[in-house]
Write an enzyme that holds these catalytic residues in place. Structure first.
Site, PDB file in Angstrom:
ATOM      1  N   GLY A   1       0.659  -1.155   0.058  1.00 35.17           N
ATOM      2  CA  GLY A   1       0.222   0.010  -0.094  1.00 35.17           C
ATOM      3  C   GLY A   1       0.992   1.179  -0.135  1.00 35.17           C
ATOM      4  O   GLY A   1       0.690   2.195  -0.733  1.00 35.17           O
TER       5      GLY A   1
ATOM      6  N   MET B   1       4.723   3.215   2.216  1.00 30.98           N
ATOM      7  CA  MET B   1       5.779   2.860   2.923  1.00 30.98           C
ATOM      8  C   MET B   1       6.186   4.307   3.798  1.00 30.98           C
ATOM      9  O   MET B   1       6.394   5.355   2.834  1.00 30.98           O
ATOM     10  CB  MET B   1       6.901   2.410   1.975  1.00 30.98           C
ATOM     11  CG  MET B   1       8.236   2.196   2.519  1.00 30.98           C
ATOM     12  SD  MET B   1       8.108   0.777   3.972  1.00 30.98           S
ATOM     13  CE  MET B   1       9.353   1.385   5.285  1.00 30.98           C
TER      14      MET B   1
ATOM     15  N   GLU C   1       0.559   5.747   7.535  1.00 24.78           N
ATOM     16  CA  GLU C   1       2.255   6.041   7.193  1.00 24.78           C
ATOM     17  C   GLU C   1       2.658   7.561   8.077  1.00 24.78           C
ATOM     18  O   GLU C   1       3.729   7.258   8.732  1.00 24.78           O
ATOM     19  CB  GLU C   1       2.533   6.484   5.594  1.00 24.78           C
ATOM     20  CG  GLU C   1       1.907   5.372   4.772  1.00 24.78           C
ATOM     21  CD  GLU C   1       2.366   3.881   5.284  1.00 24.78           C
ATOM     22  OE1 GLU C   1       3.341   3.526   5.792  1.00 24.78           O
ATOM     23  OE2 GLU C   1       1.453   2.958   5.012  1.00 24.78           O
TER      24      GLU C   1
ATOM     25  N   HIS D   1       3.267   6.136  11.675  1.00 26.95           N
ATOM     26  CA  HIS D   1       4.673   5.475  11.685  1.00 26.95           C
ATOM     27  C   HIS D   1       5.880   6.346  12.225  1.00 26.95           C
ATOM     28  O   HIS D   1       6.904   5.791  12.789  1.00 26.95           O
ATOM     29  CB  HIS D   1       5.066   4.722  10.550  1.00 26.95           C
ATOM     30  CG  HIS D   1       4.580   3.238  10.365  1.00 26.95           C
ATOM     31  ND1 HIS D   1       4.608   2.379  11.268  1.00 26.95           N
ATOM     32  CD2 HIS D   1       3.830   2.720   9.221  1.00 26.95           C
ATOM     33  CE1 HIS D   1       4.135   1.237  11.034  1.00 26.95           C
ATOM     34  NE2 HIS D   1       3.747   1.356   9.535  1.00 26.95           N
TER      35      HIS D   1
ATOM     36  N   GLU E   1       3.667  -2.607  13.383  1.00 29.17           N
ATOM     37  CA  GLU E   1       2.489  -2.650  12.515  1.00 29.17           C
ATOM     38  C   GLU E   1       1.109  -2.585  13.526  1.00 29.17           C
ATOM     39  O   GLU E   1       0.009  -2.061  13.075  1.00 29.17           O
ATOM     40  CB  GLU E   1       2.686  -3.525  11.545  1.00 29.17           C
ATOM     41  CG  GLU E   1       3.696  -3.360  10.665  1.00 29.17           C
ATOM     42  CD  GLU E   1       3.717  -2.172   9.804  1.00 29.17           C
ATOM     43  OE1 GLU E   1       2.571  -1.477   9.857  1.00 29.17           O
ATOM     44  OE2 GLU E   1       4.589  -1.832   8.952  1.00 29.17           O
TER      45      GLU E   1
HETATM   46  N1  PHE Z   1       5.561  -0.879   6.199  1.00 31.48           N
HETATM   47  C1  PHE Z   1       4.599  -0.592   5.181  1.00 31.48           C
HETATM   48  C2  PHE Z   1       3.340  -0.188   5.958  1.00 31.48           C
HETATM   49  O1  PHE Z   1       2.761  -0.892   6.869  1.00 31.48           O
HETATM   50  C3  PHE Z   1       4.257  -1.845   4.569  1.00 31.48           C
HETATM   51  C4  PHE Z   1       5.120  -2.350   3.586  1.00 31.48           C
HETATM   52  C5  PHE Z   1       5.902  -2.966   4.074  1.00 31.48           C
HETATM   53  C6  PHE Z   1       5.459  -1.615   2.465  1.00 31.48           C
HETATM   54  C7  PHE Z   1       7.001  -3.724   3.047  1.00 31.48           C
HETATM   55  C8  PHE Z   1       6.472  -2.131   1.435  1.00 31.48           C
HETATM   56  C9  PHE Z   1       7.081  -3.163   1.772  1.00 31.48           C
HETATM   57  O2  PHE Z   1       2.889   1.060   6.250  1.00 31.48           O
HETATM   58 ZN    ZN Z   2       2.404   0.009   8.585  1.00 28.98          ZN
END
Ligand code: PHE
Ligand code: ZN
Length: 869
Positions: free
Chosen positions: A266, A268, A303, A306, A325
Site C-alpha cells: 500500500g 511505505m 504512514e 509510523h 504494525e
Molecule cells: N511498512 C509498510 C506499512 O505498513 C508496508 C510495507 C511493507 C510496504 C513492506 C512495503 C514493503 O505501512
Molecule cells: Zn505499517
C-alpha cells in the site's frame, strides 16, 4: 532444489558492528546506476580488540571498488558471493569502508531496492531491500545517520529526493545536476528512500502545536494534481490528530509523499519521504469510490503515524514486526473512527478481521502475531501481524483504560525513543504506566489460531450465572504449559421485556470461569460487545433473542453481529433445504421476514450502519465456518435469498433508491457516505429480484451516476447478472475511463470478481491480453488474479480444478520476476485443508507443479506449507 534456510527468533544476536554514519553518492546514468557508499564502522563495545570478520548483505549488484581506511582492500582479504560481501580478520575497532557498486534499476521487476516505476525511479527498502542498493548490514537494529547525494540528468529527473532535509544542490556539465540530503535522525536501512523523476507537486504547510512550520509536498504524475486534494487534507488531519490524541509532533521541517504506480504494497513510511501506491493517494469524486477516499485517509494516517511508532522507536528484528504494525494499525483505526463514524469503522474492521484474518489463522499459514520462525520475512506482512496485532493493542487499551494507555505511550517514548526494541518492551511500558500486571496477557504474542469462548448461562433467581470456557485450536508450535490467554470481554445484559440494559467488563484469565450478575428480570446476553476480544463466541442463541438484540442492543457492533447471526441461520437452513430437495426454497420464514421489515423501517440509525445491517454475510464468510464447503450451493442460496428479499420488499427498495437519488451535492461526510451506501444496497436487492422494475432501476442508476461509488456498483451488477463483455454498459465504461489507469484497475477487478462461473476463465484469458492490462504492475496482477481467486469463489473452486490450474500457471509466471506478488497470489490456495477430496486433489497437483518449478523462497515457503496439509 536446495531447501531455503529458516531463521529463528531464538537465534537473535546483536550485530558485531555498528555503522554510525552512511554517506551515499548515487549517480543515475542511462544504462545503470553507480552507488558509492562511505560507511563509518565501530565494533560493539564488548568486542573491542578482537579480530573479526565483517559480513555485509548485498544482492543483484556488481562490486567495483572497496577501500578500508582509504586503502584498496587486497583481494585475499574479502570475498563476494550471491548474497554477501565478507571482509576477513578486521583488527581495527573503528574504520571507514568505501564501497562502489553498480546496479540496474530498469531490470528490477521485483520492486525491492531501486527500481523503475513508469519513467520514474524510486526505492523500496523494507524489509530487506537496501541490500539491493549497496552492501550493508541490512537489519533494523543497525541504525545510522544518512547523507545522500544524488546525481542525474536534469531534464529527465528534475526532482531528486531523499530522506530528511535538503542541504545542497547544483548544476553539472552535460545537463546534469545534483541534490544532497541529510537526515538528522538515526534510522535503520529499511527506512531509507530515494526518488528521481519529473512530477507535478501539490504544496501546503502545517503549523505544529509548538509553532514550527512544516512544508508538505505530494509528488504525482504530471496531470494528476487535481486528484491530490483529499490526500493533502488527510495528511494535515493526521498531523493534528496525533498531536491532540498522543501529544506527538512531527520532527522534520519537510514531509514528502510520492505516488507511484508500481508498488508491491500500500505505502511505505520512509523517514520524511513516504512512497505510496498511487491507489492510496489519488482521488476525485468522478474516479474514486467512497472506500477509496476512506482508504486514502487511513493509509496516509497510517504512514504518518509510523513516524513515531516505527521510525522514532523501531523494531529490534523482523520477528517484532507487529510492534510497529499492530500499534500503527490501532492508531490509524482510532484516527478514522474520530474522523468518520466510530460504529461503522468498528464494523468494517471486524468484518475484515473475521473474513480475512480468522481465515488465515485457521489455515496452513496460521502464525502468532510475533512469529518464531520464517524463511522469507516478506511472507509475514499479514492480516495476523497487522490486524490481529491491532486487536491485541486494543485489548491492552480496554484493559487499562484510555488514560493509562496514553501514559503508557508516553512511557514507551521516554524509554525507547531512538532505539530498536521488542514487543516485550512495549508491554512493559504499558505495565509501568498503568501498574497493571500484563504478564499473562503477553501470551497473545505467542499463540497462533483464534480461540473460542464457549459461554453458557442460566438464570437462578435474581442471578444470572455465566460459565465461560476458553478453547484453543490445536497448534504445531510448542507453547509453555499454562499459556492461557488473558482478555477483556465486554458483556451487556438486556432485559427481555423492558429492554433496559447493564454493561460489564469481564477479565477472562482462566480456562474455565463462572461470573454472576444481579438481574431484575429475564435477560438476553449481548456478548463480546465492540468485539472486545478477537475470538469466536459459542452461545446457543434463540432466534427470537437475536431479533430482540438486532432491534434493541445499544452496542452497534453487537447489533450488527446479531443480524449477521440471523442471516447465517436462515442461509444455513436454505442450504440444508437445497441439499435435501435439490431445489431452492421459494418461501421466506415469517419471523425472519418480520425482522427484516423492522430493520428496513428503522429510522433512527445512520444510513451506512443501516446498509451494513442489510448486507447478507458474504460467500467468503459463509464458506469459512464450513467443512468441505459446497461453493456452488452457497453461491446459489446467497443469490436466491437476495432475490426473495428483493421481491418481497421491492416497493421499499424502489422507493428508497429513488429518494436517495434526489441527493445531488457530492460530499465526503459520513452522512453522504451512508446515502450512497444505502442507495447501492437497494440496487443490489432490486437487481437480485430479477424484476423488470429492478432492471430499470439498474439502467437508470448506471446512466445517471455522477460519482464512482455508484457507477462502479452499477457496473458490478451488470457483470454479475451475466452481461457479455461486449455489453454496452461494460464497453462504455472502458471507453470512458481508458485514460485513467486507477479506474481501469477497477474495471479489471470487477470483471474478475463478478463474472459468472461459466464465462470466468475464458474472460480472464481475454482480459490479460488487453492492451491496458500491464502485466508486470502489481496493482493489475492483484486486480485480475486475486480478485478472481478470493472473491469469485464458485468459479475459482470449480470442481474441474481448471481455476486452480489457471492461477498456479500465472503464479509461476509472476514468480519469475516478482516473488512477493507471486507468493501473495499463492495464498489463494489457503483453503486447501477445508476442501473435499476431489478439490483438494486438484489443488495439490497444481501446487506440486509449482514446487517442482524451482520457485522463489517466498513462494516456496507458502506452497510448502499448503502441501504439508
Ligand atoms: N511498512 C509498510 C506499512 O505498513 C508496508 C510495507 C511493507 C510496504 C513492506 C512495503 C514493503 O505501512
Ligand atoms: Zn505499517
Amino acid at each position: 532444489m536446495q531447501k531455503p534456510k529458516t531463521i529463528y527468533l531464538q537465534d537473535y544476536k546483536p550485530s558485531n558492528f555498528e555503522i554510525t554514519s552512511v554517506e551515499l553518492t548515487v549517480d543515475i546514468q542511462n544504462r545503470f546506476t553507480l552507488v558509492s557508499s562511505r560507511l563509518s564502522f565501530k565494533k560493539r563495545e564488548e568486542l573491542r580488540g578482537k579480530k573479526l570478520n565483517l559480513d555485509l548483505n548485498g544482492e543483484s549488484m556488481e562490486l567495483i571498488g572497496l577501500k578500508l581506511n582509504e586503502e584498496n582492500v587486497p583481494s585475499d582479504r574479502f570475498q563476494v558471493s550471491a548474497d554477501r560481501l565478507t571482509l576477513f580478520n578486521l583488527v581495527e575497532d573503528e574504520f571507514i569502508l568505501e564501497i562502489q557498486n553498480k546496479i540496474d534499476p530498469s531490470s528490477n521487476k521485483a520492486l525491492e531496492g531501486l527500481y523503475q516505476s513508469g519513467p520514474q525511479l524510486c526505492t523500496q527498502c523494507e524489509p530487506e531491500g537496501f541490500r539491493k542498493i549497496t552492501y550493508f548490514i541490512d537489519r533494523p537494529d543497525v541504525m545510522s545517520i544518512y547523507k545522500t547525494k544524488m546525481i542525474a540528468d536534469k531534464t529527465q529527473y528534475p526532482f531528486l529526493l531523499s530522506n530528511g532535509n535538503r542541504i545542497g544542490s547544483g548544476d553539472l556539465p552535460d545537463g546534469r545536476h545534483w541534490v544532497e540530503w541529510e537526515d538528522p535522525f538515526r534510522k535503520p536501512s529499511y527506512l531509507f528512500a530515494m526518488v528521481a523523476g519529473d512530477f507535478d507537486v501539490a504544496r501546503d504547510t502545517f503549523k505544529t502545536a509548538s509553532g514550527r512550520k512544516v512544508d508538505l509536498e505530494i509528488y504525482v504524475d504530471k496531470g494528476n494534481l487535481f486528484k491530490t486534494g483529499h490526500a493533502m487534507e488527510s495528511l494535515k488531519e493526521s498531523m493534528k490528530w496525533d498531536e491532540e490524541r498522543f501529544g506527538l509532533e512531527y520532527d522534520l521541517n519537510i514531509y514528502m509523499i510520492v505516488a507511484v504506480d508500481s508498488f508491491n504494497m500500500g505505502a511505505m513510511e520512509n523517514k520524511g519521504l513516504n512512497i505510496f501506491n498511487s491507489t492510496y493517494t489519488l482521488a476525485d469524486e468522478k474516479s474514486a469510490t467512497d472506500h477509496d477516499f476512506q482508504n486514502i485517509q487511513a493509509v496516509i494516517g497510517h504512514e504518518y503515524f509510523h513516524n513515531w511508532t516505527g521510525n522514532r522507536v523501531t523494531c529490534r528484528d523482523w520477528f517484532q514486526l507487529t510492534l510497529k504494525e499492530g500499534l500503527t494499525v490501532f492508531r490509524d483505526q482510532e484516527f478514522s473512527s474520530d474522523m468518520l463514524s466510530r460504529a461503522v469503522k468498528r464494523i468494517e474492521d471486524v468484518m475484515m478481521l473475521k473474513e480475512a484474518q480468522f481465515a488465515e489463522d485457521s489455515g496452513p499459514l496460521s502464525h502468532p502475531i510475533r512469529p518464531s520462525s520464517y524463511i522469507e520475512i516478506n511472507n509475514f506482512y499479514t492480516r495476523t501481524v497487522y490486524e490481529k496485532g491491532a486487536e491485541v493493542i486494543r485489548m491492552i487499551h480496554t484493559l487499562i483504560g484510555s488514560e493509562n494507555f496514553r501514559k503508557g505511550m508516553d512511557k514507551y517514548f521516554e524509554l525507547y525513543d531512538g532505539k530498536a526494541v521488542t514487543t516485550e518492551d512495549f508491554v512493559n511500558a504499558m505495565e509501568l504506566a498503568s501498574k497493571k500486571d500484563l504478564s499473562q496477557f503477553k501470551n497473545w504474542y505467542n499463540r497462533p489460531g483464534t480461540p473460542t469462548l464457549v459461554i453458557r448461562t442460566k438464570q437462578e433467581g435474581d442471578e444470572l450465572v455465566m460459565d465461560v470456557e476458553q478453547k484453543y485450536p490445536p497448534t504445531t508450535l510448542s507453547l509453555s504449559e499454562g499459556s492461557i490467554l488473558h482478555m477483556p470481554f465486554v458483556v451487556g445484559l438486556l432485559d427481555k421485556t423492558t429492554h433496559q440494559e447493564t454493561e460489564h467488563l469481564l477479565e477472562i484469565k482462566k480456562l474455565k470461569e463462572t461470573f454472576r450478575f444481579k438481574v431484575t428480570g429475564e435477560v438476553i446476553p449481548s456478548l463480546n460487545r465492540g468485539f472486545s476480544a478477537p475470538v469466536y463466541v459459542d452461545y446457543p442463541f434463540q432466534i427470537s433473542d437475536l431479533i430482540t438484540l438486532m432491534s434493541f442492543d445499544s452496542d452497534p457492533y453487537s447489533r450488527y453481529e446479531a443480524t449477521q447471526k440471523i442471516y447465517d441461520y436462515v442461509l444455513k437452513n436454505e442450504l440444508n433445504y437445497l441439499k435435501a430437495t435439490g431445489k431452492l426454497s421459494e418461501t421466506l420464514e415469517s419471523d425472519f421476514q418480520e425482522a427484516f421489515r423492522i430493520l428496513l423501517g428503522n429510522k433512527d440509525i445512520d444510513l451506512s450502519f443501516k446498509s451494513y445491517l442489510l448486507e447478507l454475510p458474504s460467500e467468503n464468510s459463509l464458506t469459512q465456518e464450513m467443512d468441505r464447503p459446497d461453493f456452488e450451493a452457497i453461491h446459489l442460496v446467497h443469490k436466491n435469498l437476495q432475490k426473495k428479499l428483493g421481491l418481497q420488499f421491492q416497493d421499499w427498495f424502489l422507493d428508497q433508491h429513488e429518494t436517495l437519488s434526489e441527493v445531488s451535492r457530492f460530499e465526503l461526510t459520513p452522512k453522504a457516505f451512508g446515502q450512497r451506501a444505502l442507495k447501492n444496497q437497494c440496487l443490489t436487492y432490486l437487481v437480485a429480484s430479477g424484476s423488470e422494475a429492478g432492471l430499470r432501476a439498474l439502467a437508470h442508476h448506471y446512466e445517471s451516476a455522477t460519482n464512482m461509488t455508484e457507477e462502479i456498483h452499477g457496473l458490478k451488477m451488470y457483470i454479475a447478472s451475466g452481461a457479455p463483455l461486449e455489453h454496452p454498459a461494460i464497453q462504455k465504461f472502458y471507453q470512458k475511463w481508458k485514460h485513467d489507469s486507477l479506474v481501469m484497475i477497477k474495471w479489471f477487478s470487477s470483471l474478475a470478481a463478478f463474472t459468472p462461473k461459466s464465462e470466468a476463465l475464458t474472460r480472464l484469458s481475454v482480459l490479460e491480453k488487453d492492451p491496458l492490462f500491464l502485466n508486470q504492475v502489481p496493482n493489475y496482477l492483484r486486480a485480475l488474479y486475486l480478485q478472481f481467486s478470493k472473491n469469485n469463489l464458485h468459479a475459482f473452486h470449480d470442481v474441474s480444478g481448471a481455476g486452480y490450474d489457471f492461477i498456479s500457471e500465472r503464479i509461476k509466471l509472476i514468480d519469475g520476476f516478482n516473488p512477493q506478488v507471486a507468493s501473495k497470489a499463492a495464498s489463494s490456495f489457503s483453503l486447501i485443508n477445508k476442501l473435499d477430496e476431489k478439490r483438494r486433489g486438484h489443488m495439490r497437483s497444481s501446487l506440486e507443479k509449482l514446487v517442482r518449478g524451482n520457485p522463489s523462497k517466498d513462494t516456496f515457503e507458502v506452497v510448502s506449507k499448503f502441501l504439508a496439509q
